[in-house]
Each structure stands twice: as C-alpha cells, then as structure tokens.
Design a protein around this motif. Structure first.
Motif, PDB file in Angstrom:
ATOM      1  N   GLN A  43       0.859  -1.171   0.000  1.00 32.92           N
ATOM      2  CA  GLN A  43       0.000   0.000   0.000  1.00 32.92           C
ATOM      3  C   GLN A  43       0.899   1.225   0.000  1.00 32.92           C
ATOM      4  O   GLN A  43       1.852   1.314   0.775  1.00 32.92           O
ATOM      5  N   ASP A  48      -1.900   1.821  -6.163  1.00 31.88           N
ATOM      6  CA  ASP A  48      -2.096   2.353  -4.811  1.00 31.88           C
ATOM      7  C   ASP A  48      -2.007   1.261  -3.761  1.00 31.88           C
ATOM      8  O   ASP A  48      -1.521   1.483  -2.659  1.00 31.88           O
ATOM      9  N   SER A  74      -5.488  -2.398  -6.729  1.00 30.60           N
ATOM     10  CA  SER A  74      -6.278  -1.180  -6.925  1.00 30.60           C
ATOM     11  C   SER A  74      -6.598  -1.013  -8.402  1.00 30.60           C
ATOM     12  O   SER A  74      -5.826  -1.415  -9.264  1.00 30.60           O
TER      13      SER A  74
END
Length: 146
Positions: free
Chosen positions: A88, A104, A145
């Motif tokens: 992340q 992301d 993501s």
C-alpha cells in the motif's frame, strides 16, 4: 550396491509430498479478504498483528509487492498458503521496491495448487481476484487497486 537411505527416502517422498501440499486440520483460513473489497493494509495488517505472518517481508519485488513468510499453517480457499503478498502506497508496513509501484495497493497469497483448481475455487466463492500460475503447483491470487 544398494543404498538403503536413498531407497528409504525415495519411498517416503510421495507421503512427504502429500503432507507438504495438504493444509493441516488446524490451519487458519485467510480467504475472507480475497474478495478484492479490501486494501493492502486492511488485509495484511491484521495478519501481522495476529502473528500469522512475519512482520518483515522476506522479499520485495521491483513493483513494491512485499512477500511475507507465514508463521504457521494458513489456507486460502482450502489450499495451503505458501506466502502472503501486500503493498500500500505511503504505508510504513510495506517496503518500497526500486521500480514503479504496482498501484495504490495490492494484496493476495501464493497457494499450493494448480491454477485451474485454484481458479475454480476462487470463482465459485465469487471473487474477481487475478489468478496466475506462479511456479509449477504454486498459484497466486491477487487483488489490486483499479
């Protein structure tokens, strides 16, 4: 001349392979978050906090995907988990690789099983995770993501 140790090992290999490939009855299931409705942090942080995976990744890919060793038997969709993956952006839980990050966030697992068998279980559970062959008899289940 016969080699009794080699013969004994060769005879034991099939049984050993079954033990390695089969998750233990006490294995903890971690497939709930593999529905791809989470984030890298939300999936990996509880596993670190519970002691299910090591805090420090064993490897970081160029795209910043971190690979974490398990500390005891885990399963995903009934398959033994080999490694937990996660990333992340801007999160101190994850190390950054030298290349362009995957996005992301990303998370998932590498399990012991063929791509076809794993993908059938993942789809039956309603997950749209990416399923890819990682190595013979190892398959990655990954959410990332958009």
């Amino acid at each position: 001349m016969k080699h009794p140790i080699r013969t004994a090992l060769l005879c034991a290999l099939p049984a050993l392979a079954v033990l390695i490939a089969a998750p233990s009855a006490a294995a903890k299931s971690i497939d709930d978050g593999l529905d791809c409705h989470s984030t890298g942090h939300a999936y990996v942080a509880p596993l670190v906090a519970a002691g299910d995976i090591e805090r420090v990744p064993m490897h970081v890919e160029d795209n910043s995907v971190n690979a974490f060793h398990t500390t005891h038997s885990l399963t995903a969709y009934g398959f033994g988990v080999y490694v937990v993956l996660g990333y992340q952006a801007n999160d101190p839980l994850f190390r950054h690789g030298p290349g362009m990050p995957i996005g992301d966030w990303a998370y998932g697992v590498v399990v012991r099983g063929t791509k076809q068998a794993v993908e059938a279980k993942v789809r039956a559970a309603g997950s749209d995770a990416t399923v890819a062959r990682a190595f013979p008899f190892l398959t990655a289940i990954v959410c990332s993501s958009p």
